[in-house]
Motif scaffolding. Structure first.
Motif, PDB file in Angstrom:
ATOM      1  N   ILE A   1      48.147 -12.508  43.340  1.00  0.00           N
ATOM      2  CA  ILE A   1      48.988 -12.437  44.533  1.00  0.00           C
ATOM      3  C   ILE A   1      50.070 -11.372  44.356  1.00  0.00           C
ATOM      4  N   SER A   2      50.694 -11.334  43.160  1.00  0.00           N
ATOM      5  CA  SER A   2      51.770 -10.363  42.933  1.00  0.00           C
ATOM      6  C   SER A   2      51.259  -8.929  42.937  1.00  0.00           C
ATOM      7  N   SER A   3      49.970  -8.723  42.676  1.00  0.00           N
ATOM      8  CA  SER A   3      49.425  -7.364  42.663  1.00  0.00           C
ATOM      9  C   SER A   3      49.237  -6.791  44.062  1.00  0.00           C
ATOM     10  N   VAL A   4      49.271  -7.655  45.108  1.00  0.00           N
ATOM     11  CA  VAL A   4      49.080  -7.162  46.484  1.00  0.00           C
ATOM     12  C   VAL A   4      50.247  -7.572  47.384  1.00  0.00           C
ATOM     13  N   SER A   5      51.415  -7.854  46.769  1.00  0.00           N
ATOM     14  CA  SER A   5      52.573  -8.262  47.560  1.00  0.00           C
ATOM     15  C   SER A   5      53.838  -8.032  46.741  1.00  0.00           C
ATOM     16  N   ARG A   6      54.970  -8.385  47.353  1.00  0.00           N
ATOM     17  CA  ARG A   6      56.241  -8.400  46.630  1.00  0.00           C
ATOM     18  C   ARG A   6      56.563  -9.870  46.365  1.00  0.00           C
ATOM     19  N   LEU A   7      56.387 -10.285  45.140  1.00  0.00           N
ATOM     20  CA  LEU A   7      56.460 -11.710  44.802  1.00  0.00           C
ATOM     21  C   LEU A   7      57.697 -12.009  43.969  1.00  0.00           C
ATOM     22  N   SER A   8      58.384 -13.084  44.335  1.00  0.00           N
ATOM     23  CA  SER A   8      59.495 -13.580  43.529  1.00  0.00           C
ATOM     24  C   SER A   8      59.255 -15.051  43.212  1.00  0.00           C
TER      25      SER A   8
ATOM     26  N   GLU B   1      70.644 -23.924  34.717  1.00  0.00           N
ATOM     27  CA  GLU B   1      70.560 -22.915  35.763  1.00  0.00           C
ATOM     28  C   GLU B   1      69.120 -22.477  35.971  1.00  0.00           C
ATOM     29  N   ALA B   2      68.880 -21.915  37.153  1.00  0.00           N
ATOM     30  CA  ALA B   2      67.541 -21.432  37.484  1.00  0.00           C
ATOM     31  C   ALA B   2      67.457 -19.935  37.208  1.00  0.00           C
ATOM     32  N   TRP B   3      66.218 -19.447  37.075  1.00  0.00           N
ATOM     33  CA  TRP B   3      65.990 -18.017  36.874  1.00  0.00           C
ATOM     34  C   TRP B   3      64.937 -17.538  37.852  1.00  0.00           C
ATOM     35  N   LEU B   4      65.110 -16.281  38.255  1.00  0.00           N
ATOM     36  CA  LEU B   4      64.201 -15.671  39.221  1.00  0.00           C
ATOM     37  C   LEU B   4      63.428 -14.548  38.552  1.00  0.00           C
ATOM     38  N   ALA B   5      62.124 -14.569  38.714  1.00  0.00           N
ATOM     39  CA  ALA B   5      61.257 -13.488  38.227  1.00  0.00           C
ATOM     40  C   ALA B   5      60.705 -12.750  39.433  1.00  0.00           C
ATOM     41  N   TYR B   6      60.865 -11.424  39.421  1.00  0.00           N
ATOM     42  CA  TYR B   6      60.431 -10.606  40.558  1.00  0.00           C
ATOM     43  C   TYR B   6      59.376  -9.616  40.096  1.00  0.00           C
ATOM     44  N   SER B   7      58.295  -9.523  40.879  1.00  0.00           N
ATOM     45  CA  SER B   7      57.223  -8.586  40.543  1.00  0.00           C
ATOM     46  C   SER B   7      56.738  -7.915  41.804  1.00  0.00           C
ATOM     47  N   GLU B   8      56.558  -6.606  41.737  1.00  0.00           N
ATOM     48  CA  GLU B   8      56.061  -5.852  42.879  1.00  0.00           C
ATOM     49  C   GLU B   8      54.736  -5.226  42.500  1.00  0.00           C
ATOM     50  N   GLY B   9      53.848  -5.130  43.467  1.00  0.00           N
ATOM     51  CA  GLY B   9      52.468  -4.766  43.212  1.00  0.00           C
ATOM     52  C   GLY B   9      52.222  -3.461  42.509  1.00  0.00           C
ATOM     53  N   ARG B  10      53.092  -2.441  42.666  1.00  0.00           N
ATOM     54  CA  ARG B  10      52.752  -1.116  42.167  1.00  0.00           C
ATOM     55  C   ARG B  10      52.701  -1.061  40.637  1.00  0.00           C
TER      56      ARG B  10
ATOM     57  N   MET C   1      53.727  -3.808  38.536  1.00  0.00           N
ATOM     58  CA  MET C   1      53.554  -5.140  37.957  1.00  0.00           C
ATOM     59  C   MET C   1      54.653  -5.511  36.960  1.00  0.00           C
ATOM     60  N   ALA C   2      55.713  -4.710  36.877  1.00  0.00           N
ATOM     61  CA  ALA C   2      56.807  -5.032  35.949  1.00  0.00           C
ATOM     62  C   ALA C   2      57.571  -6.241  36.469  1.00  0.00           C
ATOM     63  N   VAL C   3      57.894  -7.183  35.571  1.00  0.00           N
ATOM     64  CA  VAL C   3      58.591  -8.408  35.953  1.00  0.00           C
ATOM     65  C   VAL C   3      60.064  -8.284  35.585  1.00  0.00           C
ATOM     66  N   GLN C   4      60.934  -8.546  36.549  1.00  0.00           N
ATOM     67  CA  GLN C   4      62.374  -8.496  36.332  1.00  0.00           C
ATOM     68  C   GLN C   4      62.930  -9.914  36.404  1.00  0.00           C
ATOM     69  N   LEU C   5      63.825 -10.263  35.483  1.00  0.00           N
ATOM     70  CA  LEU C   5      64.427 -11.592  35.434  1.00  0.00           C
ATOM     71  C   LEU C   5      65.915 -11.523  35.763  1.00  0.00           C
ATOM     72  N   GLN C   6      66.399 -12.511  36.502  1.00  0.00           N
ATOM     73  CA  GLN C   6      67.820 -12.610  36.802  1.00  0.00           C
ATOM     74  C   GLN C   6      68.159 -14.056  37.125  1.00  0.00           C
ATOM     75  N   PRO C   7      69.412 -14.483  36.856  1.00  0.00           N
ATOM     76  CA  PRO C   7      69.802 -15.870  37.147  1.00  0.00           C
ATOM     77  C   PRO C   7      69.852 -16.124  38.650  1.00  0.00           C
ATOM     78  N   ALA C   8      69.652 -17.391  39.043  1.00  0.00           N
ATOM     79  CA  ALA C   8      69.640 -17.743  40.465  1.00  0.00           C
ATOM     80  C   ALA C   8      70.095 -19.187  40.633  1.00  0.00           C
TER      81      ALA C   8
END
Length: 653
Positions: A102-109, A119-128, A130-137
């Protein structure tokens, strides 16, 4: 040509072709992940049919911070760890491809918080890349997956998406299936900010019945039977429709194996075979059935979309399903009790239980029949099911209904059961009155007019009247329906009933019929006389919903016809109709209208040669609805009283 390892992004996009067919596929994968995580509440937000936004939030176990990046990697899962796990899958997901695809064909968080973290953490991945970015949420215990701009980087696939309404309809269907698989889960669905569906957790039978009604509709609830059967570790439970609740399409057929929605041919064939004595080929049962068995006895990894399974004991499962549903229908007074081969489906003896069991195999003939049965929910052709009963084999409706395998669903509806019981007792009393033999002495035989008979039993017969149509009892010779009529019985000619239905559907005396436009207007070559007649009686035909237009001196265009004529051969019907109208030599439009209506009802009366009980009941119900309280009960071509006196005399002689 050089062989190379595919780049990770390209491999994921190829895998996405199997996992992500459309927005509904994304919803299915994400909601199943929520169920596997132990969630009890799932909220789904959709925008623009899922093309713009899909957000799934749950209150499950959550994912730890250190595993968030791994969760978006391909073939990463917490659900299986060894080959033994693969042979006994109990989770809905197990391949670890969904999030990565799904993350390879969309902008997925992916935002998550387990109970062990503050605390919660957010992982963000964009299709181009596929690098995953982490940040607190900020997020409560549980997980939220947000999918933006589906297929934004694969425009060739995005253009194949249907309209917003169509895509959202597919999402609703997916959630209906899931709502039926887990009654203990609360599911809320929003579309463009508006609440569309609410499936609240159901624990009691009335609550479950309410959810079934939300998915199937009230007509199914009125005609459903509850099924429960257990045998050698196999469990089947759920709800099925009676033949009276049959549908014209197979859109309400849901079957689950260990909680997983299935479209399996073997299951579909067993269910269809159970109904073959009570449904015609163009009728379809509705059902929600749940099969539970040892996970080691079923392989769920045989279909890319996990729609089909392979049973190790295929013959046993097939006959078990057939036995359960057939018994339910029989105990519900709809078919005779089925007979099942002991070699195929039997209870083990003590000695047999100690012996290792060999996998039972389906015969080649049965495999052939199953292969011809389309996968759920496809339609079944007339060659795939026999479906016709020439004489009804149902039990009499006054017999008692008992047994664990079949009972009217909805345990909380005690008032309905009391009413049914009272009705059955009343029918039993009437039946005993009709069939009891007069108690005369052995020296002096009694006559049918004996005073020991309640006089009102034969009142309607003696006056040669049918006062009302009651309950359907049986189909006789495939052409007549035996029905109760007050304290007596009557026989309805089904061919005449079909004619009356068509006549009332076509009747334009009080108001004009509405025609249905043809997708492609039909061009007909006609004679000048026919063309002249079509022009002269144009207003009459329009009242019937038949729109005819002159195209040239020898061509007539058929623009629309009423619904009852849509299935007719219009190339033959219209010229015959115009010729008949021209032969009337009538100047009175009302007289022409009456004659043409009667002629059309005769012409279109292509009733089946052999009716099943459910078809007959449906036909009579439609006739009663069309005629309200003005049924032509005086029409002896339609209905006649049944005189039991000769039979009773024969018994008494």
């Amino acid at each position: 040509m050089t062989i190379k390892i595919l780049p990770a992004r390209l491999a994921n996009q190829i895998a996405a072709g199997e996992v992500v067919e459309r927005p509904a596929s994304v919803v299915k994968e994400l909601v199943e992940n929520s169920l596997d995580s132990g969630a009890t509440r799932i909220d789904i937000d959709i925008e623009k049919g899922g093309a713009k936004l899909i957000r799934v939030r749950d209150n499950g176990h959550g994912i730890e911070k250190d595993e968030l990046t791994l969760a978006l990697s391909r073939h990463a899962t917490s659900k299986i760890h060894s080959l033994d796990d693969l042979e006994a899958i109990i989770s809905l997901g197990f391949r670890g491809e969904a999030l990565a695809s799904i993350s390879s064909v969309s902008r997925l968080s992916l935002t998550s918080r387990p109970a062990t973290q503050d605390e919660a953490w957010l992982a963000y991945s964009e299709g181009r890349d596929m690098a995953v970015q982490l940040q607190p949420a900020a997020h409560p215990v549980g997980t939220t997956v947000e999918v933006l701009d589906l297929f934004f980087n694969t425009p060739a696939r995005r253009k194949f998406l249907r309209t917003e309404k169509t895509e959202f309809t597919h999402i609703e269907e997916v959630l209906k299936r899931i709502a039926l698989s887990r009654f203990d889960i609360t599911i809320f669905l929003k579309h463009n900010g508006k609440m569309v569906r609410q499936y609240r957790a159901a624990q009691t039978e009335p609550q479950k019945e309410k959810r079934i009604a939300a998915v199937f509709g009230q007509p199914f609830v009125r005609h459903m039977l509850k099924v429960e059967l257990e045998h050698q570790g196999l469990i089947l439970h759920g709800w099925i429709s009676t033949p009276e609740g049959a549908r014209q399409q197979s859109d309400l057929q849901y079957c689950y194996v260990n909680g997983r929605m299935m479209k399996d041919k073997l299951i579909n064939h067993a269910i269809r075979q159970s109904y073959e004595r009570s449904l015609s080929p163009d009728q379809y049962a509705a059902y929600a059935l749940y099969i539970e068995l040892d996970p080691r006895q079923v392989d769920v990894n045989v279909h890319p979309a996990k729609h089909e399974v392979r049973f190790h004991q295929a013959r046993l499962v097939h006959d078990f399903i057939y036995q359960a549903i057939s018994s339910a229908l029989a105990q519900g007074q709809h078919i005779d009790e089925p007979e099942v081969s002991r070699s195929a489906f039997h209870h083990q003896t003590a000695d047999e239980a100690d012996e290792p069991s060999e996998p039972t195999q389906l015969s080649p003939q049965l495999f052939d029949a199953i292969d011809k049965t389309p996968s759920y929910p496809g339609r079944v052709s007339s060659e795939d099911a026999r479906g016709g009963v020439r004489e009804s084999s149902i039990s009499q409706p006054w017999q008692s209904q008992s047994g664990r395998s079949s009972s009217p669903a909805g345990g909380g509806n005690s008032g309905s059961r009391s009413q049914t019981k009272a009705t059955s007792l009343k029918e039993a009393k009437i039946y005993q009155q009709l069939m009891s033999v007069p108690h005369g002495s052995s020296d002096q035989p009694s006559s049918v007019a004996d005073t020991h008979h309640p006089q009102d039993v034969f009142d309607s017969i003696e006056t040669n009247e049918v006062r009302a149509l009651g309950k359907a009892v049986a189909v006789i010779q495939g052409k007549f329906l035996l029905m109760s009529s007050g304290t007596s019985c009557c026989m309805v000619a089904l061919a005449r009933a079909n004619h009356l239905r068509l006549q009332r559907q076509l009747d334009a005396t009080s108001q004009s019929r509405k025609g249905q436009p043809l997708l492609v207007p039909l061009s007909l070559k006609v004679t000048r006389e026919q063309l002249s007649c079509a022009t002269s009686y144009q207003d009459v035909f329009l009242r019937l919903g038949i729109e005819l237009k002159k195209r040239s001196t020898d061509t007539l265009m058929v623009m629309s016809v009423p619904q009852p004529l849509r299935q007719q051969n219009l190339q033959k019907l219209i010229p015959d109709l115009v010729s008949y109208a021209s032969s009337l030599n009538q100047n009175d439009p009302s007289a022409v209208l009456a004659c043409v209506t009667e002629w059309l009802a005769d012409y279109a009366n292509t009733a089946p040669s052999d009716y099943t009980l459910s078809q007959a009941i449906q036909l009579i119900a439609e006739v009663e609805q069309l005629y309200v309280e003005q049924l032509p009960l005086e029409d002896r071509a339609f209905v006649r009283p049944v005189d039991f006196s000769a039979t009773i005399t024969a018994f008494n002689s």
